[in-house]
Design an enzyme around this catalytic site. Structure first.
Site: not given
Ligand code: ADP
Length: 493
Positions: A188, A299, A264, A397
């Site tokens: 997906k 990331c 992750e 983040e």
């Protein structure tokens, strides 16, 4: 790079895209579509299916059948390898087309997009393809009279949910080892970066991958992603994305079939500069790239700069000077250092962090949306100094071009600051003192610690987080651990 070809490709309309389920293109079961808005100009580029739960279930059923009848896993390893090598070659042949399509969809600057997307995906698929016929089982060192064999078997159907920043690279990190292991996959893509992954699946079919082995379903995370996560027929779920979604996936696993979940979940990675760094100019340049390339949408971005107080001001000035030379703008212009922010939602989120820092009295360089007249979502590199370790900017983040800077006085303080968030994905240490470098590598809780550089690595080393950055590893041969199960055969001789 072929500039004429880039311009030719960018001018072409993009045809509506379709799911790839059981080897065929298909629309959503109810015919619904989602608009794909280009971050370059805010205009509609094309549409993708707005998948339904039934679409996700159809894809899972196709993957289940394809796994259970052995059409892929029972093929000789050398044959599977040949298919995957052909696939890698096709991706390379179509690299510029894929890269430009991806840039129009997600906004990454073209130089980085070509290297990090199709070329990296092709290299990844090739790497795992080459390993297919080199993975052996084990004979256990059992006592006399017995024989213990340890087989490595594909786990079955893999659900892969991936983000929008590097869809092909991160997608390939999952698809390469999963398919090489003999698993089948339902993938997906993110809502704002589906197009290149759909194309990747078409190329897999062209390369001879059997129908149903790789299925791609587009749509909303809360519908398609959730259906995959809740499925009783998915054996392993692999994910790269946000913490809140990761939590939902674990809950879905617990509610359904206890499928293994590998996450992750990004980071707030510390980039630590000691005053004894040999080349502060180089460190400043690399550090600027480490946070501002792809508009900070990486990331492992070095989003917290921890600088020894003695060089704080001079280092920040050097970094800012480099940031000012980084051209932000049209990602299909090869001179561009940072392209567009992926979506309006992400841009607003980035600006929200800056506003909060401003209200708290932090000092801000940059911080603005720019090139608004283009209709695109562009933001200038932003450096925030005087950040407190408790600030949201130091803890959460952003996933944008926003660097939080904090001074430190001692090595212990640097370690405490570095480890003082819930994340543990990446870090860097800049120092000329070899012993200190090794000490810091041991003391920092992160999946990767760079020394005298930021970013960079290759396929041969694992990438994975600790703490709330996740579990499990992409890249390297260790990635196979997620997709291969151990089975013992115990013989009495
Ligand atoms: P971001 O905020 O960076 O977009 P997300 O975690 O929301 O990060 O998205 C990463 C991927 O997870 C995307 O493919 C997205 O569609 C998917 N996703 C989002 N919400 C869910 C959910 N509730 N269940 C499963 N997948 C989801």
């Amino acid at each position: 790079m072929d500039l004429d070809r880039i311009n030719e490709l960018r001018a072409q309309p993009v045809a509506p895209a379709f799911h790839i389920i059981d080897g065929a293109r298909s629309a959503a079961s109810d015919g619904a579509t989602m608009q794909v808005v280009s971050p370059l100009d805010g205009r509609v580029l094309t549409t993708v299916p707005k998948g339904t739960k039934a679409d996700a279930e159809a894809a899972v059923a196709a993957a289940r059948t394809a796994f259970d009848d052995g059409r892929w896993s029972d093929r000789a390893p050398a044959e599977r390898k040949a298919v995957m090598l052909r696939w890698a070659a096709l991706i390379e042949e179509n690299a510029l087309e894929l890269a430009v399509l991806g840039v129009r969809d997600n906004g990454t600057e073209i130089g980085m997009a070509v290297k990090a997307e199709p070329l990296s995906a092709a290299a990844t698929i090739r790497y795992y393809a080459e390993a297919i016929d080199k993975l052996y089982g084990e004979i256990a060192p059992t006592g006399h009279g017995n024989l213990g064999l340890v087989h490595r078997e594909p786990v079955g159907v893999v659900g892969a949910i991936v983000p929008w920043n590097f869809p092909l690279m991160i997608g390939a990190w999952k698809l390469g080892p999963a398919l090489a292991a003999g698993c089948t996959v339902v993938l997906k893509p993110a809502e704002t970066a589906s197009l290149t992954l759909l194309r990747l699946a078409e190329l897999a079919l062209e390369a001879g991958m059997p129908a149903g082995v790789l299925n791609v379903v587009t749509g909303e995370g809360a519908v398609i992603g959730a259906a995959i996560a809740e499925s009783m027929e998915v054996d392993v779920l692999v994910f790269t994305g946000s913490g809140p979604t990761g939590r939902r996936l674990l809950e879905a696993s617990a509610r359904s079939n206890l499928k293994r979940v590998y996450l992750e979940l990004g980071g707030k990675s510390p980039n630590i500069v000691f005053a004894d760094t040999a080349d502060l100019d180089e460190a400043a340049k690399v550090s600027a790239n480490g946070i501002f390339r792809n508009s900070g949408q990486v990331c492992v971005a070095g989003s917290r700069l921890l600088v020894e107080r003695a060089v704080h001001d001079v280092f920040v000035e050097k970094l800012a000077a480099h940031a000012r030379t980084m051209k932000v703008g049209d990602p299909l212009d090869v001179a561009t250092a940072a392209g567009a922010v992926n979506s309006l939602r992400q841009l607003e989120q980035n600006l929200g962090f800056v506003e909060e820092a401003r209200a708290a009295g932090r000092e801000i360089m940059g911080g603005n949306r720019i090139l608004e007249e283009t209709g695109g979502y562009f933001m200038e590199p932003t450096i925030v100094t005087g950040v407190s370790p408790q600030d949201r900017l130091a803890q959460e983040e952003v996933f944008g071009p926003v660097l939080a800077v904090m001074p430190f006085d001692t090595e212990d303080e640097a370690v405490a600051l570095a480890n003082g968030t819930d994340f543990g994905l990446a870090a860097a240490v800049w120092t000329a003192d070899l012993s200190r470098a090794h000490r810091m590598v041991r003391r920092i809780r992160a999946g990767i610690v760079h020394v005298n550089t930021y970013g960079g690595s290759d396929l041969t080393v694992p990438l994975g987080g600790v703490k709330q950055s996740g579990n499990g590893h992409d890249k390297s041969l260790h990635a196979f651990d997620k997709y291969l199960d151990l089975k013992t055969a115990w013989f009495k001789l």
